[in-house]
Scaffold this active site. Sequence first.
Site, PDB file in Angstrom:
ATOM      1  N   LYS A 141     -22.126 -32.274  20.627  1.00  7.38           N
ATOM      2  CA  LYS A 141     -20.833 -32.293  21.338  1.00  7.38           C
ATOM      3  C   LYS A 141     -20.792 -33.550  22.202  1.00  7.38           C
ATOM      4  CE  LYS A 141     -18.460 -28.579  23.097  1.00  7.38           C
ATOM      5  NZ  LYS A 141     -17.301 -28.371  22.251  1.00  7.38           N
TER       6      LYS A 141
HETATM    7  C1  LIG Z   1     -15.191 -29.478  17.227  1.00  5.78           C
HETATM    8  C2  LIG Z   1     -15.532 -28.073  17.570  1.00  5.78           C
HETATM    9  N1  LIG Z   1     -15.829 -27.202  16.584  1.00  5.78           N
HETATM   10  C3  LIG Z   1     -16.140 -25.925  16.833  1.00  5.78           C
HETATM   11  C4  LIG Z   1     -16.154 -25.434  18.115  1.00  5.78           C
HETATM   12  C5  LIG Z   1     -16.541 -24.009  18.348  1.00  5.78           C
HETATM   13  O1  LIG Z   1     -17.834 -23.941  18.833  1.00  5.78           O
HETATM   14  P1  LIG Z   1     -18.305 -22.732  19.762  1.00  5.78           P
HETATM   15  O2  LIG Z   1     -17.953 -21.498  19.045  1.00  5.78           O
HETATM   16  O3  LIG Z   1     -19.758 -22.921  19.907  1.00  5.78           O
HETATM   17  O4  LIG Z   1     -17.557 -22.871  21.026  1.00  5.78           O
HETATM   18  C6  LIG Z   1     -15.826 -26.281  19.176  1.00  5.78           C
HETATM   19  C7  LIG Z   1     -15.788 -25.794  20.550  1.00  5.78           C
HETATM   20  O5  LIG Z   1     -16.705 -25.786  21.270  1.00  5.78           O
HETATM   21  C8  LIG Z   1     -15.534 -27.631  18.903  1.00  5.78           C
HETATM   22  O6  LIG Z   1     -15.248 -28.481  19.887  1.00  5.78           O
END
Ligand SMILES: Cc1ncc(COP(=O)(O)O)c(C=O)c1O
Length: 305
Positions: free
Chosen positions: A155
């Site tokens: 991230k």
């Molecule tokens: C690009 C992206 N994909 C997927 C997710 C979903 O991830 P999570 O379920 O761990 O929040 C997020 C959000 O955090 C995201 O920013």
Amino acid sequence: MPKFAFFKGQLVPIEEAKVSIMTHALNYGTGCFEGIRAYWNEDRGQLFVFRMQEHYERLRQSTRILFIELTYTTEQLCQTTLELLRKEGYRQDTYIRPLVYMADETIGVRLHNLQPELAIFAVPFGRYIEKEEGAHAGVSSWRRTDDNVAPARAKITGAYINSGLAKTEAVRNGFDEAIVLTNDGHVSEGSAENLFIVRNGALITPPITENILEGITRQTIIQLARDEMSLQVIERPIDRTELYVADEAFFCGTGVQVALITRIDHRPVGTGQPGPIGKALRDVYFDVVRGKLPKYNSWCTPVSS
Ligand SMILES: Cc1ncc(COP(=O)(O)O)c(C=O)c1O
């Protein structure tokens, strides 16, 4: 507005948590972050942080990719978060934002010889997209950043420009959310959420090698689908036109929670109404995150002891 933040090693009033315009991370996007939700359970008068440990493990994974040595243990990160939430005293659903950023005030894009800092703040937070019970999604003209370009597995703050471009294009074109394809044209994910479709009773989602963020909600949904609903879950590449013939589709993520998709690119998904599998998974998800299913209590950390 939050009243406090964890900043430069301590909890401080939020007004004191400020950085210079010269900050490396502000100029070059050299940081990584998490998004964690805490859910208020009215009956128990308790705020529960959902899968906090897993989020901090993923933060560690992001830092590894960026050559950042995270000096805090996961336990320390969890305890600091709980301390912050206790100080804020929120009695409502909350979003927690841990951020590791290159704090140096210097010119020159790189990842080495820089000093990372950790910051955490938390804000009251409701829905991420308004139409969680029936969203219209559009396939983006922007492609997902490739693992060898700006890895979606981490991230990374700077890499979220890809999400920003896709989201704004989608909204300006009248959609609620974007669906982003990989460079070779397979479905990757939404702008900030993972994606599932239902075909012939099976739940299908792109594998982690399709330039997705390895979502914690995605993993949660896979487990709940298998264990609570005895569904077959298949991780495989998804073609764009499978979106148009799917029986159901939904996004999932910490922010978006579980958002049912009822139209994609102006075509109804299935009947064009929220589907039974998505609806049932959404219901069980909300019970789990609010600490209402004892079986999954280990995922829910109470803020007050
Ligand atoms: C690009 C992206 N994909 C997927 C997710 C979903 O991830 P999570 O379920 O761990 O929040 C997020 C959000 O955090 C995201 O920013």
